[in-house]
Design an enzyme around this catalytic site. Structure first.
Site, PDB file in Angstrom:
ATOM      1  N   SER A   1      -7.513  -5.526  -5.919  1.00  0.00           N
ATOM      2  CA  SER A   1      -8.558  -5.905  -5.132  1.00  0.00           C
ATOM      3  C   SER A   1      -9.923  -5.879  -5.883  1.00  0.00           C
ATOM      4  O   SER A   1     -10.327  -5.093  -6.644  1.00  0.00           O
ATOM      5  CB  SER A   1      -8.776  -5.118  -3.477  1.00  0.00           C
ATOM      6  OG  SER A   1      -9.163  -4.001  -3.713  1.00  0.00           O
TER       7      SER A   1
ATOM      8  N   LEU B   1      10.943 -20.444  -5.440  1.00  0.00           N
ATOM      9  CA  LEU B   1      10.064 -19.515  -4.711  1.00  0.00           C
ATOM     10  C   LEU B   1       8.710 -19.315  -5.645  1.00  0.00           C
ATOM     11  O   LEU B   1       8.689 -19.212  -6.736  1.00  0.00           O
ATOM     12  CB  LEU B   1      10.657 -18.254  -4.637  1.00  0.00           C
ATOM     13  CG  LEU B   1       9.531 -17.051  -4.107  1.00  0.00           C
ATOM     14  CD1 LEU B   1       9.151 -17.187  -2.445  1.00  0.00           C
ATOM     15  CD2 LEU B   1      10.202 -15.365  -4.047  1.00  0.00           C
TER      16      LEU B   1
ATOM     17  N   HIS C   1       2.966   3.222  -8.609  1.00  0.00           N
ATOM     18  CA  HIS C   1       2.770   1.860  -9.108  1.00  0.00           C
ATOM     19  C   HIS C   1       3.931   1.399  -9.993  1.00  0.00           C
ATOM     20  O   HIS C   1       4.292   0.042  -9.778  1.00  0.00           O
ATOM     21  CB  HIS C   1       1.243   1.739 -10.118  1.00  0.00           C
ATOM     22  CG  HIS C   1       0.073   2.572  -9.128  1.00  0.00           C
ATOM     23  ND1 HIS C   1      -0.009   1.865  -7.955  1.00  0.00           N
ATOM     24  CD2 HIS C   1      -0.780   3.044  -9.646  1.00  0.00           C
ATOM     25  CE1 HIS C   1      -1.367   2.182  -7.560  1.00  0.00           C
ATOM     26  NE2 HIS C   1      -1.693   3.285  -8.438  1.00  0.00           N
TER      27      HIS C   1
ATOM     28  N   ARG D   1     -11.906   2.556  -8.366  1.00  0.00           N
ATOM     29  CA  ARG D   1     -11.134   3.653  -8.665  1.00  0.00           C
ATOM     30  C   ARG D   1     -11.333   4.420  -9.966  1.00  0.00           C
ATOM     31  O   ARG D   1     -11.927   3.686 -10.792  1.00  0.00           O
ATOM     32  CB  ARG D   1      -9.570   3.394  -8.661  1.00  0.00           C
ATOM     33  CG  ARG D   1      -8.987   2.716  -7.300  1.00  0.00           C
ATOM     34  CD  ARG D   1      -7.858   2.499  -7.140  1.00  0.00           C
ATOM     35  NE  ARG D   1      -7.149   2.074  -5.840  1.00  0.00           N
ATOM     36  CZ  ARG D   1      -6.129   2.343  -5.524  1.00  0.00           C
ATOM     37  NH1 ARG D   1      -5.076   2.685  -6.142  1.00  0.00           N
ATOM     38  NH2 ARG D   1      -6.086   1.890  -3.848  1.00  0.00           N
TER      39      ARG D   1
ATOM     40  N   SER E   1      -8.427  -4.905   4.483  1.00  0.00           N
ATOM     41  CA  SER E   1      -8.922  -4.622   3.293  1.00  0.00           C
ATOM     42  C   SER E   1      -9.435  -5.811   2.128  1.00  0.00           C
ATOM     43  O   SER E   1      -8.926  -5.904   1.190  1.00  0.00           O
ATOM     44  CB  SER E   1      -7.797  -3.765   2.523  1.00  0.00           C
ATOM     45  OG  SER E   1      -7.759  -2.527   3.061  1.00  0.00           O
TER      46      SER E   1
ATOM     47  N   ARG F   1       1.637  -5.147   5.913  1.00  0.00           N
ATOM     48  CA  ARG F   1       0.989  -4.115   5.188  1.00  0.00           C
ATOM     49  C   ARG F   1       1.933  -2.793   5.389  1.00  0.00           C
ATOM     50  O   ARG F   1       2.361  -2.390   6.378  1.00  0.00           O
ATOM     51  CB  ARG F   1      -0.296  -3.637   5.808  1.00  0.00           C
ATOM     52  CG  ARG F   1      -1.028  -2.826   4.959  1.00  0.00           C
ATOM     53  CD  ARG F   1      -2.485  -2.665   5.176  1.00  0.00           C
ATOM     54  NE  ARG F   1      -3.073  -1.633   4.316  1.00  0.00           N
ATOM     55  CZ  ARG F   1      -4.385  -1.658   3.921  1.00  0.00           C
ATOM     56  NH1 ARG F   1      -5.045  -2.426   4.252  1.00  0.00           N
ATOM     57  NH2 ARG F   1      -4.714  -0.802   2.947  1.00  0.00           N
TER      58      ARG F   1
ATOM     59  N   ARG G   1       0.328   7.874  -2.688  1.00  0.00           N
ATOM     60  CA  ARG G   1       0.760   8.760  -1.696  1.00  0.00           C
ATOM     61  C   ARG G   1       2.180   8.997  -1.794  1.00  0.00           C
ATOM     62  O   ARG G   1       2.677  10.297  -1.858  1.00  0.00           O
ATOM     63  CB  ARG G   1       0.524   8.245  -0.181  1.00  0.00           C
ATOM     64  CG  ARG G   1      -0.637   8.706   0.458  1.00  0.00           C
ATOM     65  CD  ARG G   1      -0.896   7.981   1.663  1.00  0.00           C
ATOM     66  NE  ARG G   1      -1.454   6.556   1.307  1.00  0.00           N
ATOM     67  CZ  ARG G   1      -1.641   5.619   2.438  1.00  0.00           C
ATOM     68  NH1 ARG G   1      -1.335   5.832   3.534  1.00  0.00           N
ATOM     69  NH2 ARG G   1      -2.143   4.170   1.944  1.00  0.00           N
ATOM     70  N   TRP G   2       2.991   7.976  -2.005  1.00  0.00           N
ATOM     71  CA  TRP G   2       4.482   8.110  -2.380  1.00  0.00           C
ATOM     72  C   TRP G   2       4.579   9.011  -3.736  1.00  0.00           C
ATOM     73  O   TRP G   2       5.583   9.981  -3.485  1.00  0.00           O
ATOM     74  CB  TRP G   2       5.071   6.753  -2.509  1.00  0.00           C
ATOM     75  CG  TRP G   2       6.575   6.868  -2.802  1.00  0.00           C
ATOM     76  CD1 TRP G   2       7.402   6.824  -2.000  1.00  0.00           C
ATOM     77  CD2 TRP G   2       7.218   6.940  -4.199  1.00  0.00           C
ATOM     78  NE1 TRP G   2       8.772   6.882  -2.678  1.00  0.00           N
ATOM     79  CE2 TRP G   2       8.410   6.985  -3.941  1.00  0.00           C
ATOM     80  CE3 TRP G   2       6.673   6.819  -5.515  1.00  0.00           C
ATOM     81  CZ2 TRP G   2       9.357   6.850  -5.074  1.00  0.00           C
ATOM     82  CZ3 TRP G   2       7.595   6.736  -6.563  1.00  0.00           C
ATOM     83  CH2 TRP G   2       9.098   6.874  -6.299  1.00  0.00           C
TER      84      TRP G   2
ATOM     85  N   ASP H   1       0.912  -1.166   0.062  1.00  0.00           N
ATOM     86  CA  ASP H   1      -0.112   0.089   0.111  1.00  0.00           C
ATOM     87  C   ASP H   1       0.696   1.234  -0.241  1.00  0.00           C
ATOM     88  O   ASP H   1       1.991   1.082   0.284  1.00  0.00           O
ATOM     89  CB  ASP H   1      -1.190   0.081   1.417  1.00  0.00           C
ATOM     90  CG  ASP H   1      -1.996   0.827   1.177  1.00  0.00           C
ATOM     91  OD1 ASP H   1      -2.294   1.302  -0.108  1.00  0.00           O
ATOM     92  OD2 ASP H   1      -2.810   1.167   2.193  1.00  0.00           O
ATOM     93  N   GLY H   2       0.171   2.278  -0.588  1.00  0.00           N
ATOM     94  CA  GLY H   2       0.896   3.707  -0.428  1.00  0.00           C
ATOM     95  C   GLY H   2       1.782   4.144  -1.627  1.00  0.00           C
ATOM     96  O   GLY H   2       2.442   5.013  -1.713  1.00  0.00           O
TER      97      GLY H   2
HETATM   98  C1  IPE Z   1      -5.341  -2.679  -0.855  1.00  0.00           C
HETATM   99  O1  IPE Z   1      -5.125  -1.447  -0.677  1.00  0.00           O
HETATM  100  C2  IPE Z   1      -5.612  -3.519  -1.981  1.00  0.00           C
HETATM  101  C3  IPE Z   1      -4.356  -3.599  -2.621  1.00  0.00           C
HETATM  102  C4  IPE Z   1      -2.914  -3.418  -1.961  1.00  0.00           C
HETATM  103  C5  IPE Z   1      -4.091  -3.909  -3.967  1.00  0.00           C
HETATM  104  P1  IPE Z   1      -6.049  -0.346  -0.867  1.00  0.00           P
HETATM  105  O2  IPE Z   1      -5.179   0.972  -0.881  1.00  0.00           O
HETATM  106  O3  IPE Z   1      -6.987  -0.488  -2.155  1.00  0.00           O
HETATM  107  O4  IPE Z   1      -6.908  -0.484   0.480  1.00  0.00           O
HETATM  108  P2  IPE Z   1      -7.869   0.808   1.231  1.00  0.00           P
HETATM  109  O5  IPE Z   1      -8.734   1.245   0.240  1.00  0.00           O
HETATM  110  O6  IPE Z   1      -6.802   1.750   1.797  1.00  0.00           O
HETATM  111  O7  IPE Z   1      -8.413  -0.097   2.238  1.00  0.00           O
HETATM  112  C1  IPE Z   2      -1.453   0.453  -3.385  1.00  0.00           C
HETATM  113  O1  IPE Z   2      -0.965   1.620  -3.377  1.00  0.00           O
HETATM  114  C2  IPE Z   2      -1.240  -0.406  -4.710  1.00  0.00           C
HETATM  115  C3  IPE Z   2      -3.108  -0.630  -5.236  1.00  0.00           C
HETATM  116  C4  IPE Z   2      -3.962  -0.639  -4.339  1.00  0.00           C
HETATM  117  C5  IPE Z   2      -3.183  -1.210  -6.510  1.00  0.00           C
HETATM  118  P1  IPE Z   2      -2.558   2.670  -3.298  1.00  0.00           P
HETATM  119  O2  IPE Z   2      -2.675   3.008  -4.800  1.00  0.00           O
HETATM  120  O3  IPE Z   2      -3.535   2.156  -2.643  1.00  0.00           O
HETATM  121  O4  IPE Z   2      -1.872   4.059  -2.808  1.00  0.00           O
HETATM  122  P2  IPE Z   2      -2.532   4.998  -1.798  1.00  0.00           P
HETATM  123  O5  IPE Z   2      -2.878   4.006  -0.753  1.00  0.00           O
HETATM  124  O6  IPE Z   2      -3.422   5.529  -2.250  1.00  0.00           O
HETATM  125  O7  IPE Z   2      -1.418   5.967  -1.274  1.00  0.00           O
HETATM  126 MG    MG Z   3      -4.054   2.407  -0.661  1.00  0.00          MG
END
Ligand code: IPE
Ligand code: IPE
Ligand code: MG
Length: 231
Positions: free
Chosen positions: A59, A125, A31, A65, A184, A176, A18-19, A14-15
């Site tokens: 997910s 792996l 990404h 999105r 999630s 996470r 934001r990054w 995740d993130g």
């Molecule tokens: C969870 O991250 C799904 C993946 C990492 C693919 P999200 O960013 O979609 O989750 P929420 O919306 O913060 O719960």
């Molecule tokens: C996780 O990063 C990747 C996916 C869910 C596909 P995010 O896209 O959720 O990044 P944030 O949470 O918005 O920063």
């Molecule tokens: Mg996210």
């Protein structure tokens, strides 16, 4: 300290957005960088003897999105799989996918199937990519299969075998990133007794060192599985 190497690590990456936004870049750049980090972490897992690495890539909720981000994410996955075909094979990585298949474009679906077959003899792996994956959806699909197969009843072990990770040992460690502390809708059934580790780092800045910190932390946990452990 003696490191206990988890047999199966699952990661909610995740993130990414934001990054990228913090650096004034479009979310998709996060990404892209995230895909590179996934590869680095897979190599690290291979080096230290992890057997299974399950990565949450997309997910069932991520369809909500903006269309553009969804399209770019799938383009990225498609390009990545095409480019890494030989690398995966040569490294000894077996690639598998979990999640729904009915909402994914036909060309990507066949690419996924091709890679699963092409790497199926690899055994260093196993990397499991969760694409259009939801934990609740997994359970509902399993129930449907149970009904379709005409079973009148199931026990836990039989039911497990119908899940996407039916033949894979449960994750020992879930990581996470990006400071969020929730599941999630990831592999709900299989996380029942998994140790959880939350990292403040966004996925694009995650490193092998942070992975080792998570494993060090995991090594100190006392996994009790409901029992009383001798002092
Ligand atoms: C969870 O991250 C799904 C993946 C990492 C693919 P999200 O960013 O979609 O989750 P929420 O919306 O913060 O719960
Ligand atoms: C996780 O990063 C990747 C996916 C869910 C596909 P995010 O896209 O959720 O990044 P944030 O949470 O918005 O920063
Ligand atoms: Mg996210």
């Amino acid at each position: 300290m003696e490191l206990k190497i988890p047999r199966h690590i699952a990661i909610i990456m995740d993130g990414n957005g934001r990054w990228a936004r913090r650096r004034g870049m479009p979310r998709i750049m996060g990404h892209y960088r995230g895909a590179e980090v996934a590869e680095e972490i897979a190599r690290a897992c291979m080096d230290i003897g992890v057997e299974y690495l399950t990565l949450f890539a997309f997910s069932t909720e991520n369809w909500n999105r903006p269309r553009e981000e969804v399209d770019l994410l799938f383009d990225l996955l498609r390009d990545y799989l095409k480019n890494k075909r030989e690398d995966l094979k040569n490294l000894g990585i077996r690639l598998r996918f979990i999640g729904r298949r009915d909402r994914i474009s036909r060309d990507l679906k066949s690419l996924m199937e091709d890679l699963e077959a092409y790497t199926s003899d690899n055994n260093r792996l196993t990397v499991i990519l969760a694409v259009d994956y939801g934990g609740r959806d997994d359970i509902v699909r399993a129930v449907r299969s149970v009904i379709r197969n005409g079973l009148k009843t199931v026990d836990e072990e039989t039911f497990r075998s119908y899940l996407d990770l039916g033949d894979v040992p449960d994750p020992d460690l879930l990581i996470r990133t990006a400071g969020e502390k929730r599941i999630s809708n990831f592999i709900l059934w299989n996380l029942a007794y998994t140790e959880l580790y939350f990292s403040e780092l966004c996925w694009p800045e995650f490193t092998k060192e942070e992975l080792l910190r998570a494993i060090e932390d995991f090594s100190r946990r006392r996994r009790k599985f409901g029992r009383v452990l001798d002092e």
